[in-house]
Scaffold this motif. Structure first.
Motif, PDB file in Angstrom:
ATOM      1  N   ILE A   1       0.871  -1.181   0.000  1.00  0.00           N
ATOM      2  CA  ILE A   1       0.000   0.000   0.000  1.00  0.00           C
ATOM      3  C   ILE A   1       0.904   1.226   0.000  1.00  0.00           C
ATOM      4  CG2 ILE A   1      -1.725   1.330   1.259  1.00  0.00           C
ATOM      5  CD1 ILE A   1      -2.708  -1.272   2.476  1.00  0.00           C
ATOM      6  N   MET A   2       0.639   2.136  -0.918  1.00  0.00           N
ATOM      7  CA  MET A   2       1.390   3.382  -0.966  1.00  0.00           C
ATOM      8  C   MET A   2       0.834   4.322   0.108  1.00  0.00           C
ATOM      9  SD  MET A   2       3.315   2.597  -3.337  1.00  0.00           S
ATOM     10  CE  MET A   2       3.258   1.171  -4.381  1.00  0.00           C
ATOM     11  N   LEU A   3       1.707   5.039   0.763  1.00  0.00           N
ATOM     12  CA  LEU A   3       1.304   6.006   1.788  1.00  0.00           C
ATOM     13  C   LEU A   3       1.357   7.404   1.170  1.00  0.00           C
ATOM     14  CD1 LEU A   3       3.283   4.513   4.816  1.00  0.00           C
ATOM     15  CD2 LEU A   3       0.948   3.997   4.084  1.00  0.00           C
ATOM     16  N   PHE A   4       0.315   7.751   0.411  1.00  0.00           N
ATOM     17  CA  PHE A   4       0.292   9.016  -0.328  1.00  0.00           C
ATOM     18  C   PHE A   4       0.371  10.245   0.580  1.00  0.00           C
ATOM     19  CE2 PHE A   4      -2.205   6.553  -3.680  1.00  0.00           C
ATOM     20  CZ  PHE A   4      -1.074   6.291  -4.409  1.00  0.00           C
ATOM     21  N   ALA A   5      -0.033  10.108   1.825  1.00  0.00           N
ATOM     22  CA  ALA A   5      -0.020  11.255   2.732  1.00  0.00           C
ATOM     23  C   ALA A   5       1.393  11.677   3.110  1.00  0.00           C
ATOM     24  CB  ALA A   5      -0.811  10.932   3.999  1.00  0.00           C
ATOM     25  N   LEU A   6       2.355  10.788   2.907  1.00  0.00           N
ATOM     26  CA  LEU A   6       3.743  11.091   3.258  1.00  0.00           C
ATOM     27  C   LEU A   6       4.531  11.319   1.976  1.00  0.00           C
ATOM     28  CD1 LEU A   6       4.186   8.376   6.026  1.00  0.00           C
ATOM     29  CD2 LEU A   6       3.678  10.800   6.326  1.00  0.00           C
ATOM     30  N   GLN A   7       4.568  12.544   1.524  1.00  0.00           N
ATOM     31  CA  GLN A   7       5.211  12.911   0.269  1.00  0.00           C
ATOM     32  C   GLN A   7       6.676  13.275   0.498  1.00  0.00           C
ATOM     33  OE1 GLN A   7       3.644  13.278  -2.901  1.00  0.00           O
ATOM     34  NE2 GLN A   7       1.911  12.221  -1.979  1.00  0.00           N
ATOM     35  N   ARG A   8       7.560  12.723  -0.327  1.00  0.00           N
ATOM     36  CA  ARG A   8       8.985  13.062  -0.217  1.00  0.00           C
ATOM     37  C   ARG A   8       9.193  14.567  -0.351  1.00  0.00           C
ATOM     38  NH1 ARG A   8      13.560  10.398  -0.089  1.00  0.00           N
ATOM     39  NH2 ARG A   8      12.741   8.439  -0.878  1.00  0.00           N
ATOM     40  N   SER A   9       8.340  15.226  -1.125  1.00  0.00           N
ATOM     41  CA  SER A   9       8.490  16.669  -1.332  1.00  0.00           C
ATOM     42  C   SER A   9       8.316  17.456  -0.034  1.00  0.00           C
ATOM     43  CB  SER A   9       7.492  17.161  -2.382  1.00  0.00           C
ATOM     44  OG  SER A   9       6.169  16.888  -1.974  1.00  0.00           O
ATOM     45  N   ASP A  10       7.758  16.825   1.012  1.00  0.00           N
ATOM     46  CA  ASP A  10       7.635  17.484   2.310  1.00  0.00           C
ATOM     47  C   ASP A  10       8.929  17.413   3.116  1.00  0.00           C
ATOM     48  OD1 ASP A  10       5.043  18.332   1.881  1.00  0.00           O
ATOM     49  OD2 ASP A  10       4.136  16.559   2.807  1.00  0.00           O
ATOM     50  N   GLY A  11       9.947  16.770   2.558  1.00  0.00           N
ATOM     51  CA  GLY A  11      11.296  16.778   3.121  1.00  0.00           C
ATOM     52  C   GLY A  11      11.454  16.085   4.457  1.00  0.00           C
ATOM     53  N   PRO A  12      12.133  16.753   5.411  1.00  0.00           N
ATOM     54  CA  PRO A  12      12.449  16.137   6.702  1.00  0.00           C
ATOM     55  C   PRO A  12      11.212  15.703   7.481  1.00  0.00           C
ATOM     56  CG  PRO A  12      13.630  18.217   6.448  1.00  0.00           C
ATOM     57  CD  PRO A  12      12.698  18.086   5.290  1.00  0.00           C
ATOM     58  N   ARG A  13      10.122  16.387   7.270  1.00  0.00           N
ATOM     59  CA  ARG A  13       8.875  16.020   7.956  1.00  0.00           C
ATOM     60  C   ARG A  13       8.458  14.587   7.600  1.00  0.00           C
ATOM     61  NH1 ARG A  13       3.276  18.818   6.639  1.00  0.00           N
ATOM     62  NH2 ARG A  13       2.594  16.738   6.299  1.00  0.00           N
ATOM     63  N   THR A  14       8.583  14.239   6.329  1.00  0.00           N
ATOM     64  CA  THR A  14       8.227  12.885   5.889  1.00  0.00           C
ATOM     65  C   THR A  14       9.233  11.872   6.413  1.00  0.00           C
ATOM     66  OG1 THR A  14       7.076  13.659   3.929  1.00  0.00           O
ATOM     67  CG2 THR A  14       7.909  11.415   3.863  1.00  0.00           C
ATOM     68  N   ALA A  15      10.509  12.196   6.359  1.00  0.00           N
ATOM     69  CA  ALA A  15      11.535  11.278   6.867  1.00  0.00           C
ATOM     70  C   ALA A  15      11.304  10.977   8.344  1.00  0.00           C
ATOM     71  CB  ALA A  15      12.922  11.876   6.651  1.00  0.00           C
ATOM     72  N   LYS A  16      10.958  11.990   9.116  1.00  0.00           N
ATOM     73  CA  LYS A  16      10.678  11.805  10.543  1.00  0.00           C
ATOM     74  C   LYS A  16       9.445  10.923  10.738  1.00  0.00           C
ATOM     75  CE  LYS A  16       9.550  14.291  14.741  1.00  0.00           C
ATOM     76  NZ  LYS A  16       8.995  15.521  15.286  1.00  0.00           N
ATOM     77  N   ALA A  17       8.404  11.144   9.949  1.00  0.00           N
ATOM     78  CA  ALA A  17       7.176  10.353  10.057  1.00  0.00           C
ATOM     79  C   ALA A  17       7.446   8.886   9.729  1.00  0.00           C
ATOM     80  CB  ALA A  17       6.094  10.920   9.137  1.00  0.00           C
ATOM     81  N   VAL A  18       8.219   8.639   8.682  1.00  0.00           N
ATOM     82  CA  VAL A  18       8.540   7.254   8.303  1.00  0.00           C
ATOM     83  C   VAL A  18       9.347   6.593   9.415  1.00  0.00           C
ATOM     84  CG1 VAL A  18       9.843   5.809   6.685  1.00  0.00           C
ATOM     85  CG2 VAL A  18       8.390   7.645   5.820  1.00  0.00           C
ATOM     86  N   ASP A  19      10.311   7.299   9.978  1.00  0.00           N
ATOM     87  CA  ASP A  19      11.105   6.752  11.085  1.00  0.00           C
ATOM     88  C   ASP A  19      10.210   6.409  12.277  1.00  0.00           C
ATOM     89  OD1 ASP A  19      13.419   6.979   9.615  1.00  0.00           O
ATOM     90  OD2 ASP A  19      14.053   8.860  10.569  1.00  0.00           O
ATOM     91  N   GLU A  20       9.267   7.280  12.608  1.00  0.00           N
ATOM     92  CA  GLU A  20       8.356   7.032  13.722  1.00  0.00           C
ATOM     93  C   GLU A  20       7.492   5.798  13.461  1.00  0.00           C
ATOM     94  OE1 GLU A  20       6.131  10.639  14.276  1.00  0.00           O
ATOM     95  OE2 GLU A  20       7.880  11.732  15.021  1.00  0.00           O
ATOM     96  N   LEU A  21       7.007   5.644  12.239  1.00  0.00           N
ATOM     97  CA  LEU A  21       6.173   4.498  11.904  1.00  0.00           C
ATOM     98  C   LEU A  21       6.983   3.195  11.939  1.00  0.00           C
ATOM     99  CD1 LEU A  21       4.002   5.950   9.010  1.00  0.00           C
ATOM    100  CD2 LEU A  21       3.285   5.473  11.369  1.00  0.00           C
ATOM    101  N   VAL A  22       8.202   3.229  11.429  1.00  0.00           N
ATOM    102  CA  VAL A  22       9.046   2.043  11.428  1.00  0.00           C
ATOM    103  C   VAL A  22       9.326   1.597  12.865  1.00  0.00           C
ATOM    104  CG1 VAL A  22      11.377   1.198  10.895  1.00  0.00           C
ATOM    105  CG2 VAL A  22      10.070   2.442   9.171  1.00  0.00           C
ATOM    106  N   ARG A  23       9.558   2.531  13.766  1.00  0.00           N
ATOM    107  CA  ARG A  23       9.812   2.199  15.178  1.00  0.00           C
ATOM    108  C   ARG A  23       8.603   1.539  15.835  1.00  0.00           C
ATOM    109  NH1 ARG A  23      12.681   7.083  15.382  1.00  0.00           N
ATOM    110  NH2 ARG A  23      10.891   8.198  16.221  1.00  0.00           N
ATOM    111  N   ARG A  24       7.388   1.865  15.378  1.00  0.00           N
ATOM    112  CA  ARG A  24       6.172   1.321  15.994  1.00  0.00           C
ATOM    113  C   ARG A  24       5.828  -0.087  15.516  1.00  0.00           C
ATOM    114  NH1 ARG A  24       1.573   5.655  17.115  1.00  0.00           N
ATOM    115  NH2 ARG A  24       0.913   3.898  18.356  1.00  0.00           N
ATOM    116  N   ILE A  25       6.447  -0.529  14.433  1.00  0.00           N
ATOM    117  CA  ILE A  25       6.150  -1.865  13.915  1.00  0.00           C
ATOM    118  C   ILE A  25       6.667  -2.905  14.912  1.00  0.00           C
ATOM    119  CG2 ILE A  25       6.577  -3.527  12.066  1.00  0.00           C
ATOM    120  CD1 ILE A  25       6.825  -1.135  10.169  1.00  0.00           C
ATOM    121  N   ARG A  26       5.802  -3.807  15.277  1.00  0.00           N
ATOM    122  CA  ARG A  26       6.185  -4.829  16.284  1.00  0.00           C
ATOM    123  C   ARG A  26       6.690  -6.077  15.620  1.00  0.00           C
ATOM    124  NH1 ARG A  26       0.687  -3.370  19.116  1.00  0.00           N
ATOM    125  NH2 ARG A  26       1.364  -1.464  20.067  1.00  0.00           N
TER     126      ARG A  26
END
Length: 134
Positions: free
Chosen positions: A109-134
């Motif tokens: 599933i593509m996560l369209f809400a997290l656009q690379r064009s949003d820069g560091p904000r997206t990188a931080k969001a992806v890092d936060e989501l990856v940390r939550r995966i159990r």
């Protein structure tokens, strides 16, 4: 619960909708008086404009919502609810416009809400989501 939404993409989507409407009215006002649109022509233009707005709104309303139970992903007009235990990974390779979530039997599933064009904000969001995966 944390919600991630596109930043610049939302502004651009709604901005384009407004610009198209303003340009259409400006062109209509600049036409010579002897050019008159029929009702069906105006109706067709309105339907085309509404179709464009519906598409742009679908892009702008995308979100990823992380809760203790899992992720709710809304891409346009489709929503997915996925438990953390079903998520196998999230990746965003270099050059990808948005991250991809892998779950189930190799479903993506593509996560369209997290656009690379949003820069560091997206990188931080992806890092936060990856940390939550159990």
């Amino acid at each position: 619960m944390t919600t991630y939404r596109p930043g610049g993409t939302r502004i651009i989507a709604y901005g384009v909708a407004v610009v198209i409407l303003v340009v259409a009215f400006a062109i209509g006002a600049a036409l010579p008086e002897n050019i008159v649109f029929t009702g069906s022509q105006i109706g067709t233009l309105v339907v085309i404009y509404l179709g464009i707005v519906v598409g742009l709104h679908g892009i702008a309303r995308s979100h990823v919502r992380a809760s203790d139970a899992g992720l709710e992903i809304r891409n346009g007009y489709r929503t997915h609810a996925i438990a953390w235990s079903e998520i196998r990974g999230i990746s965003m390779p270099p050059g990808a416009p948005w991250p991809t979530l892998l779950h189930g039997d190799d479903e993506r599933i593509m996560l369209f809400a997290l656009q690379r064009s949003d820069g560091p904000r997206t990188a931080k969001a992806v890092d936060e989501l990856v940390r939550r995966i159990r």
